[in-house]
Structures are given as structure tokens and as C-alpha cells.
Design an enzyme around this catalytic site. Structure first.
Site, PDB file in Angstrom:
ATOM      1  N   ASP A   1       0.668  -1.150   0.072  1.00 44.76           N
ATOM      2  CA  ASP A   1      -0.037   0.027  -0.064  1.00 44.76           C
ATOM      3  C   ASP A   1       0.939   1.129  -0.128  1.00 44.76           C
ATOM      4  OD1 ASP A   1      -2.357   1.665   0.642  1.00 44.76           O
ATOM      5  OD2 ASP A   1      -1.556   1.815   2.497  1.00 44.76           O
ATOM      6  N   LEU A   2       0.353   2.180  -0.364  1.00 44.46           N
ATOM      7  CA  LEU A   2       1.055   3.746  -0.433  1.00 44.46           C
ATOM      8  C   LEU A   2       0.850   4.399   0.921  1.00 44.46           C
ATOM      9  CD1 LEU A   2       1.243   5.151  -4.050  1.00 44.46           C
ATOM     10  CD2 LEU A   2       3.133   4.374  -2.578  1.00 44.46           C
ATOM     11  N   ASP A   3      -0.544   5.072   1.096  1.00 42.47           N
ATOM     12  CA  ASP A   3      -0.625   6.086   1.987  1.00 42.47           C
ATOM     13  C   ASP A   3      -0.595   5.413   3.401  1.00 42.47           C
ATOM     14  OD1 ASP A   3      -1.594   8.808   0.810  1.00 42.47           O
ATOM     15  OD2 ASP A   3      -2.217   7.356  -0.408  1.00 42.47           O
TER      16      ASP A   3
ATOM     17  N   THR B   1      -2.689   0.609  -4.210  1.00 44.49           N
ATOM     18  CA  THR B   1      -3.127   1.784  -3.849  1.00 44.49           C
ATOM     19  C   THR B   1      -4.563   2.198  -4.119  1.00 44.49           C
ATOM     20  OG1 THR B   1      -2.464   4.191  -3.466  1.00 44.49           O
ATOM     21  CG2 THR B   1      -2.208   3.212  -5.421  1.00 44.49           C
ATOM     22  N   GLY B   2      -5.371   3.104  -3.254  1.00 44.50           N
ATOM     23  CA  GLY B   2      -6.481   3.747  -3.678  1.00 44.50           C
ATOM     24  C   GLY B   2      -6.203   4.785  -4.868  1.00 44.50           C
TER      25      GLY B   2
ATOM     26  N   ASP C   1      -2.330  -0.842   5.991  1.00 46.87           N
ATOM     27  CA  ASP C   1      -2.385  -0.154   7.431  1.00 46.87           C
ATOM     28  C   ASP C   1      -4.049   0.065   7.514  1.00 46.87           C
ATOM     29  OD1 ASP C   1      -2.540   2.061   5.207  1.00 46.87           O
ATOM     30  OD2 ASP C   1      -2.711   3.253   7.158  1.00 46.87           O
ATOM     31  N   SER C   2      -4.614   0.147   6.251  1.00 44.29           N
ATOM     32  CA  SER C   2      -6.082   0.733   6.455  1.00 44.29           C
ATOM     33  C   SER C   2      -7.179  -0.223   6.073  1.00 44.29           C
ATOM     34  CB  SER C   2      -6.266   2.151   5.663  1.00 44.29           C
ATOM     35  OG  SER C   2      -7.537   2.725   6.114  1.00 44.29           O
TER      36      SER C   2
ATOM     37  N   ASN D   1      -9.280  -0.373   3.347  1.00 46.72           N
ATOM     38  CA  ASN D   1      -9.233  -0.742   1.778  1.00 46.72           C
ATOM     39  C   ASN D   1      -8.123  -1.763   1.674  1.00 46.72           C
ATOM     40  OD1 ASN D   1      -7.120   1.416   2.321  1.00 46.72           O
ATOM     41  ND2 ASN D   1      -7.492   2.012   0.354  1.00 46.72           N
TER      42      ASN D   1
END
Length: 288
Positions: A8-10, A42-43, A234-235, A237
Site C-alpha cells: 500500500d502507499l498512504d 493503492t487507492g 494499514d487501512s 481498503n
């Protein structure tokens, strides 16, 4: 043995300054040198990811828009799953009628209303008026992070984009009651995937679009068994890909629900947690 790592990115690869640290970037390169397929999941939109890595000398597969698109390392589109036109139109009508800031991810742009940022400024002002002790700097930082993406095109209303392929619709608000109302509106739709990727948003995609579905599709294309994949996030999604991967790693700053489903926890995104996670995966590979 790990042959593919989806990251993931963010909140994961990106630190709190929205940057990829030199340590994390070096870890990606080392993993690739060792023959591990590195995938950004990523989103964000694909073209925004390309901008983030423009000067990094790293090319990877990219799962973007929460799994609605998959691009090859050279930027070529490999797979896409746009929303149904009628569902996208209904969602955008709801968001406009209820004064949400929103972003629509198309193939080459992020479409957002001309007055959208004004709406968020009004929300911040109302929060400060109702609660003078509110941390307005934190709210402004969250808004500026949202605006830092690449590829924005400003529109007057939804009618300008209803003929576009729409991969993801992100709604953003600092008012929890608006987020709750949006979640309630769309939570039981069988033709939608509904996720959240941060404290102030919810996101809509086609029911066949998720990071987990995209990871399965990509691993199958590359001939890699899911047991030989790992995912770092981390989230919420990220949940679908963490559950799909053979090895699931939560960031130290991950939501409690994410930590609870993962097989390992690394350091935070400001402590180069991705670097440590990759090191552990490669160490385990060497001992097999």
C-alpha cells in the site's frame, strides 16, 4: 518463499510527509534484484503513482483505484473494472445534492468539483466555530494531503463526466454524520465495493474491484501461487489483499482491525516499516 509483495502507499510506503524514504526505496530495489515481484497497491490513481515514482528509478506493477485498474511496469493498462454507469451517476447525484467534496478517478484524470475545496473550507470553519479548541492544523493537513495528488481536472457538475469510464469515487468530509450517512446509503448495494482508506472518507468501486481481487488476478497472470505472496498495509481498503495474501503484514500505525487480521506487524510508516517488513520476508526466503 515469497515471490510477490503487494505494498500500500498512504500510511504504508509513504511517510507522514507523503514521501517514500530512501530506506524504503532501497528496500524495493533490493527485493527486485532478488527476483521478488514488487507491486504497488493503492487507492490512488495510476498516473498519480507514476508521478510519485517519477525520479525513483523503480518500475513496478501497479494496482490502483483500490483494485479497479492494474497497470504493467511500463505503464500499459493490463486490466480495468469500471463502475456501472447507472450506479456511478446515482452516487454522484447523492454526493452533489448533499454537498460532499468528491473525487472521480478516470483513466487519465481525477475529476473534482470546482467548488469542492470551498466545501471543505466551510466544514473546517464550522468545526472551529463549534469547537474553538479543535485542531484546525490537523484538518488543514488532511485536506492538503488530499489536494496533493496529481491529475486533477475541475468540473462544474457530474454531467461532464458521466460518459467517462469511472473506476473509483471518493467522498471526503470532516463531518462524521456525513460520512455515516454516505456509508448507510451505499453499504448494502450488491453492485458496489464500499471501503474507507482514511479517517475522513469512503470510496466506491465496482463489486468486482478490490485490492484482493486484483492481487489474485495479477498473481495468477504471473504464475505465482497466493501462498507465495505477501501484502503490507494499514487501512480498511487493504483488508481484502491482506486476507488474500499468503503473508499479511500490518504497519505499526495500522488500524486495530487491520493488525488483528495480520500475521505480522512491522514499524510505522515514519519508521521505515516497509523496509523492515521486506527484510524479514527476504530473510525468511533465505532460510527456506
Amino acid at each position: 518463499m515469497t515471490k510477490l509483495i503487494a505494498i500500500d502507499l498512504d500510511g504504508t510506503l509513504l511517510n507522514s510527509e507523503n514521501k517514500v524514504s530512501a530506506e524504503n526505496l532501497n528496500a524495493l530495489k533490493i527485493a527486485q534484484e532478488k527476483g521478488i515481484e514488487v507491486v504497488i497497491a493503492t487507492g490512488r490513481a495510476h498516473f498519480d503513482v507514476m508521478e510519485i515514482f517519477r525520479n525513483a528509478n523503480v518500475k513496478t506493477w501497479v494496482i490502483a483505484a483500490n483494485g479497479a485498474t492494474i497497470h504493467q511496469p511500463d505503464g500499459t493498462l493490463f486490466h480495468s473494472q469500471p463502475m456501472e454507469k447507472e450506479m456511478a451517476a446515482e452516487a454522484l447525484q447523492f454526493l452533489e445534492e448533499n454537498d460532499y467534496y468528491y473525487e472521480v478517478f478516470g483513466q487519465n484524470a481525477i475529476f473534482t468539483p470546482q467548488h469542492g475545496r470551498e466545501l471543505l473550507s466551510i466544514e473546517i470553519d464550522r468545526i472551529k466555530s463549534a469547537n474553538p479548541e479543535a485542531d484546525s492544523a490537523k484538518l488543514l493537513h488532511a485536506a492538503s494531503k488530499q489536494y496533493s495528488q496529481s491529475g486533477f481536472v475541475f468540473i462544474e457538475n457530474r454531467n461532464e463526466i458521466l460518459n467517462e469510464d469511472i473506476y473509483n469515487i471518493l467522498a471526503f468530509s470532516f463531518h462524521q454524520e456525513k460520512l455515516d450517512a454516505g456509508w448507510e446509503k451505499f453499504k448494502d448495494r450488491e453492485n458496489l465495493t464500499l471501503v474507507t482508506s482514511a479517517d475522513h472518507n469512503f470510496e466506491l468501486e465496482h463489486k468486482l474491484a478490490s485490492k484482493g481481487i486484483a492481487l489474485k488476478k495479477l498473481a495468477g497472470h504471473l504464475g505465482i501461487d497466493l501462498a507465495e505472496t505477501a501484502a503490507i498495509g494499514d487501512s480498511m481498503n487493504d483488508q481484502s489483499m491482506l486476507e488474500a495474501a499468503g503473508k499479511s503484514i500490518a504497519m505499526g500505525n495500522a488500524r486495530p482491525e487491520i493488525k488483528a487480521i495480520c500475521s505480522d506487524i512491522t514499524l510505522t510508516n515514519d519508521q521505515d516499516g516497509v523496509e523492515l517488513a521486506i527484510k524479514r520476508l527476504m530473510d525468511a526466503k533465505q532460510t527456506v
